[in-house]
Design a protein around this motif. Structure first.
Motif, PDB file in Angstrom:
ATOM      1  N   GLY A 110       0.794  -1.231   0.000  1.00 48.56           N
ATOM      2  CA  GLY A 110       0.000   0.000   0.000  1.00 48.56           C
ATOM      3  C   GLY A 110       0.821   1.272   0.000  1.00 48.56           C
ATOM      4  O   GLY A 110       2.028   1.278  -0.222  1.00 48.56           O
ATOM      5  N   ASN A 111       0.130   2.307   0.330  1.00 44.90           N
ATOM      6  CA  ASN A 111       0.661   3.653   0.184  1.00 44.90           C
ATOM      7  C   ASN A 111       1.171   4.192   1.512  1.00 44.90           C
ATOM      8  O   ASN A 111       0.980   3.594   2.558  1.00 44.90           O
ATOM      9  CB  ASN A 111      -0.515   4.528  -0.290  1.00 44.90           C
ATOM     10  N   VAL A 112       1.808   5.348   1.460  1.00 42.83           N
ATOM     11  CA  VAL A 112       1.989   6.189   2.640  1.00 42.83           C
ATOM     12  C   VAL A 112       1.309   7.513   2.297  1.00 42.83           C
ATOM     13  O   VAL A 112       0.929   7.733   1.149  1.00 42.83           O
ATOM     14  CB  VAL A 112       3.483   6.409   2.995  1.00 42.83           C
ATOM     15  N   HIS A 114       2.522  10.411   2.039  1.00 42.99           N
ATOM     16  CA  HIS A 114       3.357  11.258   1.180  1.00 42.99           C
ATOM     17  C   HIS A 114       3.223  10.744  -0.247  1.00 42.99           C
ATOM     18  O   HIS A 114       3.936   9.824  -0.660  1.00 42.99           O
ATOM     19  CB  HIS A 114       4.813  11.179   1.607  1.00 42.99           C
ATOM     20  N   GLY A 116       3.391   9.816  -3.997  1.00 39.85           N
ATOM     21  CA  GLY A 116       4.545   9.719  -4.889  1.00 39.85           C
ATOM     22  C   GLY A 116       5.672   8.913  -4.283  1.00 39.85           C
ATOM     23  O   GLY A 116       6.540   8.417  -4.996  1.00 39.85           O
ATOM     24  N   ALA A 117       5.662   8.755  -2.957  1.00 45.78           N
ATOM     25  CA  ALA A 117       6.793   8.098  -2.287  1.00 45.78           C
ATOM     26  C   ALA A 117       6.902   6.621  -2.632  1.00 45.78           C
ATOM     27  O   ALA A 117       7.982   6.044  -2.547  1.00 45.78           O
ATOM     28  CB  ALA A 117       6.696   8.268  -0.774  1.00 45.78           C
ATOM     29  N   MET A 118       5.790   5.987  -3.014  1.00 43.13           N
ATOM     30  CA  MET A 118       5.851   4.546  -3.263  1.00 43.13           C
ATOM     31  C   MET A 118       6.230   4.202  -4.706  1.00 43.13           C
ATOM     32  O   MET A 118       6.435   3.032  -5.025  1.00 43.13           O
ATOM     33  CB  MET A 118       4.529   3.878  -2.880  1.00 43.13           C
TER      34      MET A 118
ATOM     35  N   ASN B  90      12.947  11.465   2.551  1.00 43.99           N
ATOM     36  CA  ASN B  90      11.556  11.015   2.651  1.00 43.99           C
ATOM     37  C   ASN B  90      11.455   9.501   2.499  1.00 43.99           C
ATOM     38  O   ASN B  90      10.741   8.833   3.250  1.00 43.99           O
ATOM     39  CB  ASN B  90      10.716  11.717   1.581  1.00 43.99           C
ATOM     40  N   GLN B  91      12.174   8.972   1.530  1.00 45.46           N
ATOM     41  CA  GLN B  91      12.155   7.528   1.316  1.00 45.46           C
ATOM     42  C   GLN B  91      12.602   6.790   2.570  1.00 45.46           C
ATOM     43  O   GLN B  91      12.022   5.795   2.969  1.00 45.46           O
ATOM     44  CB  GLN B  91      13.093   7.166   0.149  1.00 45.46           C
ATOM     45  N   THR B  94      10.223   8.131   5.951  1.00 41.42           N
ATOM     46  CA  THR B  94       8.775   7.928   5.806  1.00 41.42           C
ATOM     47  C   THR B  94       8.454   6.489   5.436  1.00 41.42           C
ATOM     48  O   THR B  94       7.533   5.896   5.992  1.00 41.42           O
ATOM     49  CB  THR B  94       8.202   8.876   4.728  1.00 41.42           C
ATOM     50  N   VAL B  95       9.204   5.934   4.514  1.00 40.16           N
ATOM     51  CA  VAL B  95       8.870   4.591   4.033  1.00 40.16           C
ATOM     52  C   VAL B  95       9.697   3.530   4.773  1.00 40.16           C
ATOM     53  O   VAL B  95       9.142   2.708   5.503  1.00 40.16           O
ATOM     54  CB  VAL B  95       9.051   4.470   2.504  1.00 40.16           C
ATOM     55  N   ARG B 102       4.379  -0.793  10.612  1.00 35.91           N
ATOM     56  CA  ARG B 102       3.045  -0.761  10.017  1.00 35.91           C
ATOM     57  C   ARG B 102       2.673  -2.092   9.365  1.00 35.91           C
ATOM     58  O   ARG B 102       1.545  -2.543   9.466  1.00 35.91           O
ATOM     59  CB  ARG B 102       2.966   0.349   8.953  1.00 35.91           C
ATOM     60  N   TRP B 103       3.610  -2.692   8.673  1.00 40.31           N
ATOM     61  CA  TRP B 103       3.279  -3.853   7.848  1.00 40.31           C
ATOM     62  C   TRP B 103       3.884  -5.160   8.362  1.00 40.31           C
ATOM     63  O   TRP B 103       3.532  -6.225   7.857  1.00 40.31           O
ATOM     64  CB  TRP B 103       3.751  -3.637   6.394  1.00 40.31           C
TER      65      TRP B 103
END
Lengths: 318, 322
Positions: A110-112, A114, A116-118, B90-91, B94-95, B102-103
């Motif tokens: 899935g997404n976050v 933000h 575009g980040a994925m 950000n990558q 955030t990710v 989360r996952w």
């Protein structure tokens, strides 16, 4: 296209529609919290695009408005409801909601928030597949607003250089929160950006589910042949606010009225009835049964306890 | 004797030979062999599939690493200079940093590159940004000071199930040489090391400041003071116990790093000492760090703002005199 496929398309669009409508009701009843992001009017994009993939080998990187794509890839109504309502047993353990759901068994990442980040991450996923000689295609999405994020540009260029099997749908639903297209970009079609990356790009009507499916099938086929990524811009209208807290009074009513005539679920139902694929009675039955499934799932989900608070302290690292 | 740079390259080479899922991606790491020649010879040995030159797009590179990690690989992402990690921030935060929480899906990825100042490289090739990532939650943060540790910690980082940000110090690349074990060598993340034993005061430090602290400890010998130096080696996970043991023994602490003072990791360490060893302290905990400015270009300015052995020695004397 077989009648079977056509009925499947309608079935998934109705599932997406009724799930969405359920979330809007739950939000108004104060039973859904956080942001509730409707995909009303955009079901054909989620469903048509995801149907172009092979869920046994491809991978889906959906956005927060792509519940239809989750269903096509095998997510159950209960699973999605538990995720949305953050109940015990939900895949995210209550750590996240708002459509950011992953299920590696179903090949969904899935997404976050933000946007575009994925897309760079989807690149990495298929890059790994390529390194191992697999033929995995990734399908992902961005909005007309999110398409202005720098990571989208970096990811598209990277995917083009490495000829990655990536299909990016730009869901142009006319508004980025309250900001119209005219204040987001100056090109007449976002798909024209493909020229700058040396990749395939086209703009299509995103309310026509069969057109979305066929266009995506062609993009997936190109990706699988090693011809690299594609951009498909789908033109639709966001028929609700950014999320349900937003009364979207900034959208001209005439614009909504105009797009309401092109409602993808209604127009496709009418088309299949006209083509003799399904009867109007069967369509009504399908919608009623789906609604019943949603109500039953909501009842089951709301009976589930909240996740135990101890979950908040787990799994920061694995 | 092996240099710090060769020790890191050695660790990566050994893991890449052993594990097909390990690959590298970055800018100019292939034909050119990397800006510091760390990957010299790698392209010839491993081929362009596993030594991937990418466009100048740190976010795309970082994302490629994350996605590949989600799909069963163990990518090593090179930042040509750690300063450019901001373009992939950000990558990473955030990710990568939130995916496990989360996952429940592991992101076994190492982001590595040269950091640090003292080499006249300008404000954009000299930063020490480790504290940002220690604050991100979900990232392990590694700052080796010696060649042997650089090798052992790199091996551990590659094998870790979590995203690891690995700060190499460019000033140490060819300056430091030590005995490095041959073959596979692992230094587990989260274990501090007492690099010099002492009884009167502890310096808690990491990275380039370990060498400054050791030099300061030698200076203090002349004053008759016995200085203990603890190299924490990893900020996340932090080996709090080794820090506290040392401070409980000596009763005095100076915390030193090359990064700037305000909101630096020294504040975190000082706070933990205050929380858990307060009654053992004979003096306030003092910090030695860079002046709160970008790292300047001219040697005179850079030398003035960065910490050094003299500044640590001065702090040690003031703590001992308290």
């Amino acid at each position: 296209m077989t009648n079977n496929t056509r009925v499947e398309l309608l079935k998934y669009m109705i599932m997406a529609r009724e799930f969405d409508a359920s979330m809007l009701r739950l939000y108004r009843q104060g039973k859904a919290f956080g942001g509730v992001y409707s995909q009303l009017g955009n079901e054909a994009v989620s469903v048509g695009s995801a149907m172009a993939l092979d869920p046994t080998q491809d991978v889906l990187f959906p956005m927060h408005r792509n519940v239809g794509a989750h269903f096509v890839f095998g997510a159950t109504i209960d699973q999605m409801m538990q995720n949305q309502l953050a109940r015990e047993g939900s895949q995210m353990r209550g750590t996240d909601g708002t459509g950011h759901y992953a299920d590696p068994r179903l090949r969904i990442y899935g997404n976050v928030s933000h946007l575009g980040a994925m897309i760079p991450v989807a690149n990495g996923f298929v890059l790994a597949g390529k390194l191992r000689g697999e033929n995995t295609v990734a399908l992902t999405y961005i909005g007309d607003g999110g398409a202005q994020v720098g990571e989208v540009h970096e990811a598209l260029n990277f995917a083009a250089v490495h000829k990655l099997p990536l299909v990016l749908i730009i869901e142009n639903n006319q508004y980025a929160y309250s900001t119209p297209n005219s204040q987001e970009f100056a090109v007449d079609q976002l798909s024209k950006r493909a020229i700058g990356y040396g990749i395939h790009g086209e703009t299509i009507d995103g309310t026509d589910v069969e057109l979305v499916l066929k266009t995506c099938q062609a993009a997936v086929a190109r990706a699988r042949r090693g011809e690299g990524p594609s951009i498909i811009e789908t033109q639709t209208m966001r028929m609700r606010g950014h999320a349900e807290h937003d009364d979207f009074s900034y959208v001209p009513k005439e614009l909504l009225d105009e797009w309401a005539l092109r409602d993808p679920v209604n127009t496709y139902s009418a088309k299949l009835i006209a083509d003799g694929v399904i009867s109007s009675e069967e369509v009504k039955q399908l919608r009623d049964t789906t609604l019943d499934q949603m109500i039953a799932s909501i009842d089951r989900t709301l009976e589930l306890p909240w996740p135990d608070a101890s979950e908040g302290f787990k799994q920061v690292f694995l | 004797m092996t240099t710090y740079l060769d020790a890191i390259a050695d660790a990566i080479r050994i893991e890449m030979r052993k594990d097909q899922s390990v690959f590298m991606i970055g800018e100019d790491i292939g034909v050119y062999g990397g800006a510091f020649k760390l990957t010299k010879g790698f392209l010839a040995e491993f081929g362009p599939q596993r030594i991937i030159d990418a466009p100048i797009s740190e976010a795309a590179i970082m994302g490629a690493g994350i996605g590949a990690a989600l799909n069963g690989m163990r990518p090593i992402v090179e930042m040509q200079f750690m300063d450019f990690i901001t373009n992939g921030f950000n990558q990473l935060v955030t990710v990568a940093a939130t995916t496990a929480y989360r996952w429940g899906i592991p992101v076994p990825m190492v982001v590595r590159g040269p950091s640090g100042g003292g080499v006249g490289a300008n404000p954009f090739h000299s930063r020490n940004s480790e504290a940002w990532f220690a604050h991100a939650t979900g990232l392990k943060v590694v700052c080796p000071a010696t060649a042997a540790d650089a090798k052992g910690l790199m091996t551990a980082s590659i094998r870790d199930q979590n995203p690891v940000v690995f700060f190499e110090h460019k000033g140490l690349y060819r300056k430091i040489k030590d005995e490095v074990p041959e073959g596979e060598y692992v230094v587990p993340l989260g274990q501090a090391k007492v690099v010099r034993e002492g009884t009167d005061v502890s310096v808690i430090t990491y990275g380039s400041a370990v060498h400054m602290a050791l030099e300061a400890a030698t200076m203090l010998e002349a004053d008759g003071a016995s200085v203990e130096v603890v190299d924490i080696r990893t900020l996340v996970p932090l080996d709090e116990e080794t820090i506290l043991q040392s401070v409980r023994k000596t009763g005095r602490a100076v915390v030193a790093h090359e990064a700037v003072l305000t909101a630096g990791f020294a504040g975190e360490i000082a706070s933990r000492i205050a929380d858990s060893a307060f009654t053992f302290l004979d003096a306030p905990v003092k910090r030695v760090a860079a002046y709160d400015s970008p790292t300047p270009f001219a040697p005179t300015l850079e030398k003035a703002v960065l910490p050094n052995a003299e500044k640590i020695a001065e702090a040690l004397r003031s703590v001992l005199a308290f």
